[in-house]
Design an enzyme around this catalytic site. Sequence first.
Site, PDB file in Angstrom:
ATOM      1  N   GLY A  96       2.232  -3.409  -2.839  1.00 13.13           N
ATOM      2  CA  GLY A  96       3.575  -3.246  -3.391  1.00 13.13           C
ATOM      3  C   GLY A  96       4.289  -4.547  -3.690  1.00 13.13           C
ATOM      4  O   GLY A  96       5.451  -4.549  -4.089  1.00 13.13           O
ATOM      5  N   GLY A  98       3.443  -6.820  -6.003  1.00 13.41           N
ATOM      6  CA  GLY A  98       3.442  -7.195  -7.422  1.00 13.41           C
ATOM      7  C   GLY A  98       2.147  -7.815  -7.923  1.00 13.41           C
ATOM      8  O   GLY A  98       2.136  -8.436  -8.980  1.00 13.41           O
ATOM      9  N   LYS A  99       1.044  -7.625  -7.201  1.00 15.87           N
ATOM     10  CA  LYS A  99      -0.244  -8.177  -7.645  1.00 15.87           C
ATOM     11  C   LYS A  99      -0.677  -7.568  -8.978  1.00 15.87           C
ATOM     12  O   LYS A  99      -0.978  -8.282  -9.925  1.00 15.87           O
ATOM     13  CB  LYS A  99      -1.335  -7.896  -6.592  1.00 15.87           C
ATOM     14  CG  LYS A  99      -1.107  -8.547  -5.249  1.00 15.87           C
ATOM     15  CD  LYS A  99      -2.230  -8.225  -4.269  1.00 15.87           C
ATOM     16  CE  LYS A  99      -2.326  -6.750  -3.902  1.00 15.87           C
ATOM     17  NZ  LYS A  99      -1.142  -6.225  -3.184  1.00 15.87           N
ATOM     18  N   SER A 100      -0.701  -6.215  -9.028  1.00 10.96           N
ATOM     19  CA  SER A 100      -1.176  -5.539 -10.244  1.00 10.96           C
ATOM     20  C   SER A 100      -0.210  -5.768 -11.407  1.00 10.96           C
ATOM     21  O   SER A 100      -0.632  -5.851 -12.554  1.00 10.96           O
ATOM     22  CB  SER A 100      -1.346  -4.032  -9.994  1.00 10.96           C
ATOM     23  OG  SER A 100      -2.277  -3.836  -8.955  1.00 10.96           O
ATOM     24  N   TYR A 101       1.091  -5.890 -11.092  1.00  4.92           N
ATOM     25  CA  TYR A 101       2.064  -6.170 -12.159  1.00  4.92           C
ATOM     26  C   TYR A 101       1.719  -7.490 -12.838  1.00  4.92           C
ATOM     27  O   TYR A 101       1.716  -7.592 -14.058  1.00  4.92           O
ATOM     28  CB  TYR A 101       3.477  -6.216 -11.568  1.00  4.92           C
ATOM     29  CG  TYR A 101       4.556  -6.396 -12.619  1.00  4.92           C
ATOM     30  CD1 TYR A 101       5.137  -5.300 -13.258  1.00  4.92           C
ATOM     31  CD2 TYR A 101       4.981  -7.681 -12.981  1.00  4.92           C
ATOM     32  CE1 TYR A 101       6.103  -5.466 -14.231  1.00  4.92           C
ATOM     33  CE2 TYR A 101       5.951  -7.859 -13.953  1.00  4.92           C
ATOM     34  CZ  TYR A 101       6.512  -6.743 -14.573  1.00  4.92           C
ATOM     35  OH  TYR A 101       7.474  -6.923 -15.540  1.00  4.92           O
ATOM     36  N   ASP A 209      -7.753  -8.776  -8.748  1.00  2.02           N
ATOM     37  CA  ASP A 209      -6.576  -8.148  -8.140  1.00  2.02           C
ATOM     38  C   ASP A 209      -7.032  -7.706  -6.747  1.00  2.02           C
ATOM     39  O   ASP A 209      -7.700  -6.683  -6.612  1.00  2.02           O
ATOM     40  CB  ASP A 209      -6.174  -6.964  -9.038  1.00  2.02           C
ATOM     41  CG  ASP A 209      -4.887  -6.286  -8.620  1.00  2.02           C
ATOM     42  OD1 ASP A 209      -4.360  -6.608  -7.536  1.00  2.02           O
ATOM     43  OD2 ASP A 209      -4.428  -5.415  -9.379  1.00  2.02           O
ATOM     44  N   GLY A 212      -4.496  -4.954  -0.876  1.00  2.00           N
ATOM     45  CA  GLY A 212      -3.357  -5.384  -0.052  1.00  2.00           C
ATOM     46  C   GLY A 212      -3.793  -6.118   1.206  1.00  2.00           C
ATOM     47  O   GLY A 212      -4.741  -5.712   1.856  1.00  2.00           O
TER      48      GLY A 212
HETATM   49  P1  ADP Z   1       0.665  -4.320  -5.803  1.00  5.81           P
HETATM   50  O1  ADP Z   1      -0.363  -4.326  -6.891  1.00  5.81           O
HETATM   51  O2  ADP Z   1       0.797  -5.647  -5.129  1.00  5.81           O
HETATM   52  O3  ADP Z   1       0.445  -3.228  -4.807  1.00  5.81           O
HETATM   53  P2  ADP Z   1       2.463  -3.614  -7.931  1.00  5.81           P
HETATM   54  O4  ADP Z   1       2.111  -4.682  -8.890  1.00  5.81           O
HETATM   55  O5  ADP Z   1       1.925  -2.254  -8.230  1.00  5.81           O
HETATM   56  O6  ADP Z   1       2.113  -4.033  -6.456  1.00  5.81           O
HETATM   57  O7  ADP Z   1       4.049  -3.583  -7.858  1.00  5.81           O
HETATM   58  C1  ADP Z   1       4.768  -2.596  -7.136  1.00  5.81           C
HETATM   59  C2  ADP Z   1       5.958  -2.136  -7.978  1.00  5.81           C
HETATM   60  O8  ADP Z   1       6.844  -3.240  -8.227  1.00  5.81           O
HETATM   61  C3  ADP Z   1       5.557  -1.603  -9.344  1.00  5.81           C
HETATM   62  O9  ADP Z   1       6.379  -0.495  -9.641  1.00  5.81           O
HETATM   63  C4  ADP Z   1       5.860  -2.747 -10.288  1.00  5.81           C
HETATM   64  O10 ADP Z   1       6.193  -2.287 -11.581  1.00  5.81           O
HETATM   65  C5  ADP Z   1       7.030  -3.435  -9.622  1.00  5.81           C
HETATM   66  N1  ADP Z   1       6.982  -4.893  -9.893  1.00  5.81           N
HETATM   67  C6  ADP Z   1       6.150  -5.781  -9.311  1.00  5.81           C
HETATM   68  N2  ADP Z   1       6.361  -7.029  -9.761  1.00  5.81           N
HETATM   69  C7  ADP Z   1       7.361  -6.922 -10.666  1.00  5.81           C
HETATM   70  C8  ADP Z   1       8.047  -7.861 -11.496  1.00  5.81           C
HETATM   71  N3  ADP Z   1       7.733  -9.170 -11.478  1.00  5.81           N
HETATM   72  N4  ADP Z   1       9.027  -7.392 -12.301  1.00  5.81           N
HETATM   73  C9  ADP Z   1       9.336  -6.078 -12.321  1.00  5.81           C
HETATM   74  N5  ADP Z   1       8.734  -5.145 -11.568  1.00  5.81           N
HETATM   75  C10 ADP Z   1       7.758  -5.551 -10.753  1.00  5.81           C
HETATM   76 MG    MG Z   2      -2.000  -3.059  -7.048  1.00  6.50          MG
END
Ligand code: ADP
Ligand code: MG
Length: 321
Positions: A96, A98-101, A209, A212
């Site tokens: 959660g 923001g890795k995948s983002y 990616d 967690g």
């Molecule tokens: P992870 O891959 O680390 O588990 P995600 O990338 O899925 O986390 O991010 C979790 C949530 O936060 C998603 O809904 C994503 O859209 C949001 N998010 C993450 N980074 C950003 C960012 N830089 N700007 C806007 N939203 C973000």
């Molecule tokens: Mg992810």
Amino acid sequence: MSDNVKVAVRVRPFNNREKEKNSVCIISMHEKTTTIRNPESNEEKSFAFDYSYWSHNPSDPNFATQAIVFNDLGIGVLENAWKGYNVSLFAYGQTGSGKSYSMVGYGVDKGIIPCACQELFRRISENPDSTVTFKGPYVDGLALLPVKDLAYIEQLMDEGTRARTVASTQMNATSSRAHTIFTIILTQTTTNMTTMKVMDKVSKINLVDLAGSERAASTGATGDRLKEGAAINKSLSALGNVISALADASEKKGKQVFVPYRDSILTWLLKESLGGNSRTIMIAALSPADINYEETLSTLRPNQKLIRELQEEVERLRKLA
Ligand code: ADP
Ligand code: MG
């Protein structure tokens, strides 16, 4: 800092859960320095990185968009691949964060992987040198597939995303409990027009990616999820072990040191991308919220260790060269 290893950090906006809990932002950034505040003692700790990306609030003049992050890190990856280096880019951090983002993106907010693929094919199609030709096979698990265009890569990525096991935990409804490794092998074939000799320059681009990094206790996971978490922590620590073995080798100059690449599929896959002729970039993804203080601090800390060890290894290899 070293050219061969770079570390970036990026802090995201509050998510709904953090907003509901009236979270306070405990991260601040000033140029390349990221500071975290302990919400209980107010004690601050600062860390220097190659890049610190502030993506917390879009109204901030220093707000880092997907395009800004891609222009630094994604373009850097492509340029090094063109020069013939193997390049790895890892996103690291708790579920959660923001890795995948950053790596893949959501909807129109495309991340580094799709933007890099688009730019890769743009560069290939606009290549002005008729003595150089390109092909870019895509590696998916054990399948090696030649790709000619962006549409085919996008189709493969969609299939890959669907095939991945996605399990819900209390941390995040869409948390991915697996490492996703996206590899492109770029081959530049140059023909010497006088001798008609053909030479290949091959570089491997790994865009990773990672699953967690959170400790089992904070996820509330049980049963199969808990076992999965243990396996993930094992492969993350295997990655750490490979890196410290490489650092050990640098201390024992020249003596043979066992590097446990085979301890996990992750490190085995990345074997040729971590030593020698390679460039590595880590992106640490951070939650801004006070409620995630412990996890965020542990995300910031190992990277300090990781970058130091990688730099030592790179220095050693440079001296040997
Ligand atoms: P992870 O891959 O680390 O588990 P995600 O990338 O899925 O986390 O991010 C979790 C949530 O936060 C998603 O809904 C994503 O859209 C949001 N998010 C993450 N980074 C950003 C960012 N830089 N700007 C806007 N939203 C973000
Ligand atoms: Mg992810």
